[in-house]
Design a protein around this motif. Structure first.
Motif, PDB file in Angstrom:
ATOM      1  N   LYS A   1      -0.612   1.038  -8.903  1.00  0.00           N
ATOM      2  CA  LYS A   1      -0.015   1.346 -10.369  1.00  0.00           C
ATOM      3  C   LYS A   1       1.365   1.190 -10.156  1.00  0.00           C
ATOM      4  O   LYS A   1       2.066   1.757 -11.065  1.00  0.00           O
ATOM      5  CB  LYS A   1      -0.351   2.594 -11.214  1.00  0.00           C
ATOM      6  CG  LYS A   1      -2.030   2.387 -11.417  1.00  0.00           C
ATOM      7  CD  LYS A   1      -2.721   3.378 -11.909  1.00  0.00           C
ATOM      8  CE  LYS A   1      -3.872   3.357 -12.054  1.00  0.00           C
ATOM      9  NZ  LYS A   1      -4.918   4.493 -12.349  1.00  0.00           N
ATOM     10  N   ASN A   2       2.006   0.563  -9.327  1.00  0.00           N
ATOM     11  CA  ASN A   2       3.465   0.258  -9.541  1.00  0.00           C
ATOM     12  C   ASN A   2       4.178  -0.940 -10.038  1.00  0.00           C
ATOM     13  O   ASN A   2       3.911  -2.030  -9.231  1.00  0.00           O
ATOM     14  CB  ASN A   2       4.001   0.465  -7.644  1.00  0.00           C
ATOM     15  CG  ASN A   2       5.585   0.534  -7.714  1.00  0.00           C
ATOM     16  OD1 ASN A   2       6.260  -0.135  -8.419  1.00  0.00           O
ATOM     17  ND2 ASN A   2       5.961   1.192  -6.654  1.00  0.00           N
TER      18      ASN A   2
ATOM     19  N   ALA B   1       0.701  -1.428  -0.003  1.00  0.00           N
ATOM     20  CA  ALA B   1       0.058  -0.053   0.011  1.00  0.00           C
ATOM     21  C   ALA B   1       1.000   1.193  -0.015  1.00  0.00           C
ATOM     22  O   ALA B   1       0.546   2.291  -0.550  1.00  0.00           O
ATOM     23  CB  ALA B   1      -0.990  -0.060   1.288  1.00  0.00           C
ATOM     24  N   ASN B   2       2.160   1.357   0.706  1.00  0.00           N
ATOM     25  CA  ASN B   2       2.962   2.401   0.626  1.00  0.00           C
ATOM     26  C   ASN B   2       3.797   2.417  -0.511  1.00  0.00           C
ATOM     27  O   ASN B   2       4.577   3.344  -0.472  1.00  0.00           O
ATOM     28  CB  ASN B   2       3.739   2.325   2.205  1.00  0.00           C
ATOM     29  CG  ASN B   2       2.522   2.842   3.259  1.00  0.00           C
ATOM     30  OD1 ASN B   2       1.751   3.201   3.059  1.00  0.00           O
ATOM     31  ND2 ASN B   2       3.071   2.379   4.544  1.00  0.00           N
ATOM     32  N   GLY B   3       3.732   1.570  -1.132  1.00  0.00           N
ATOM     33  CA  GLY B   3       4.996   1.380  -2.428  1.00  0.00           C
ATOM     34  C   GLY B   3       6.215   1.217  -2.038  1.00  0.00           C
ATOM     35  O   GLY B   3       7.215   1.745  -2.415  1.00  0.00           O
TER      36      GLY B   3
ATOM     37  N   LEU C   1      -2.975  -9.128  -2.707  1.00  0.00           N
ATOM     38  CA  LEU C   1      -2.035  -8.333  -2.622  1.00  0.00           C
ATOM     39  C   LEU C   1      -1.514  -7.757  -4.100  1.00  0.00           C
ATOM     40  O   LEU C   1      -1.273  -6.665  -4.307  1.00  0.00           O
ATOM     41  CB  LEU C   1      -0.605  -9.093  -1.993  1.00  0.00           C
ATOM     42  CG  LEU C   1      -0.511  -9.282  -0.661  1.00  0.00           C
ATOM     43  CD1 LEU C   1       0.536 -10.061  -0.258  1.00  0.00           C
ATOM     44  CD2 LEU C   1      -0.763  -8.017   0.200  1.00  0.00           C
ATOM     45  N   LEU C   2      -1.794  -8.567  -5.056  1.00  0.00           N
ATOM     46  CA  LEU C   2      -1.564  -8.052  -6.375  1.00  0.00           C
ATOM     47  C   LEU C   2      -2.729  -7.267  -6.750  1.00  0.00           C
ATOM     48  O   LEU C   2      -2.629  -5.984  -7.364  1.00  0.00           O
ATOM     49  CB  LEU C   2      -1.796  -9.145  -7.351  1.00  0.00           C
ATOM     50  CG  LEU C   2      -0.453 -10.151  -7.524  1.00  0.00           C
ATOM     51  CD1 LEU C   2      -0.788 -11.376  -8.229  1.00  0.00           C
ATOM     52  CD2 LEU C   2       0.512  -9.224  -8.440  1.00  0.00           C
ATOM     53  N   ASP C   3      -3.731  -7.283  -6.280  1.00  0.00           N
ATOM     54  CA  ASP C   3      -5.056  -6.390  -6.474  1.00  0.00           C
ATOM     55  C   ASP C   3      -4.796  -5.011  -6.017  1.00  0.00           C
ATOM     56  O   ASP C   3      -4.794  -4.024  -6.460  1.00  0.00           O
ATOM     57  CB  ASP C   3      -6.360  -6.839  -5.976  1.00  0.00           C
ATOM     58  CG  ASP C   3      -7.073  -7.915  -6.858  1.00  0.00           C
ATOM     59  OD1 ASP C   3      -6.461  -8.073  -8.146  1.00  0.00           O
ATOM     60  OD2 ASP C   3      -7.970  -8.727  -6.194  1.00  0.00           O
TER      61      ASP C   3
END
Length: 71
Positions: free
Chosen positions: A56-57, A24-26, A48-50
């Motif tokens: 969009k990373n 979530a935090n990239g 986690l993929l969703d």
């Protein structure tokens, strides 16, 4: 459930929570460290993929796609 099983379950929940937070935090480096030598259940990996696709990373998506699935 034995104490060892409870500890393992708590560790698994904490680890999965850390994975979700990193996605979530990239946080690519953190995610890479958390995924080292790990496998996932299909439902966990899919979630986690969703989550990664929402951010969009592409690097995080690629890291997650490379994780082996355990049945």
């Amino acid at each position: 459930m034995t104490s060892a099983q409870a500890d393992q379950n708590n560790h698994s929940i904490a680890h999965y929570s850390a994975l979700k937070t990193a996605v979530a935090n990239g946080e690519e480096a953190r995610l890479k460290a958390l995924l080292a030598n790990q496998t996932m259940q299909p439902l966990e990996k899919g979630y986690l993929l969703d989550l990664a696709r929402l951010g969009k990373n592409q690097n995080i998506i690629s890291l997650l796609e490379a994780v082996p699935v355990r049945e």
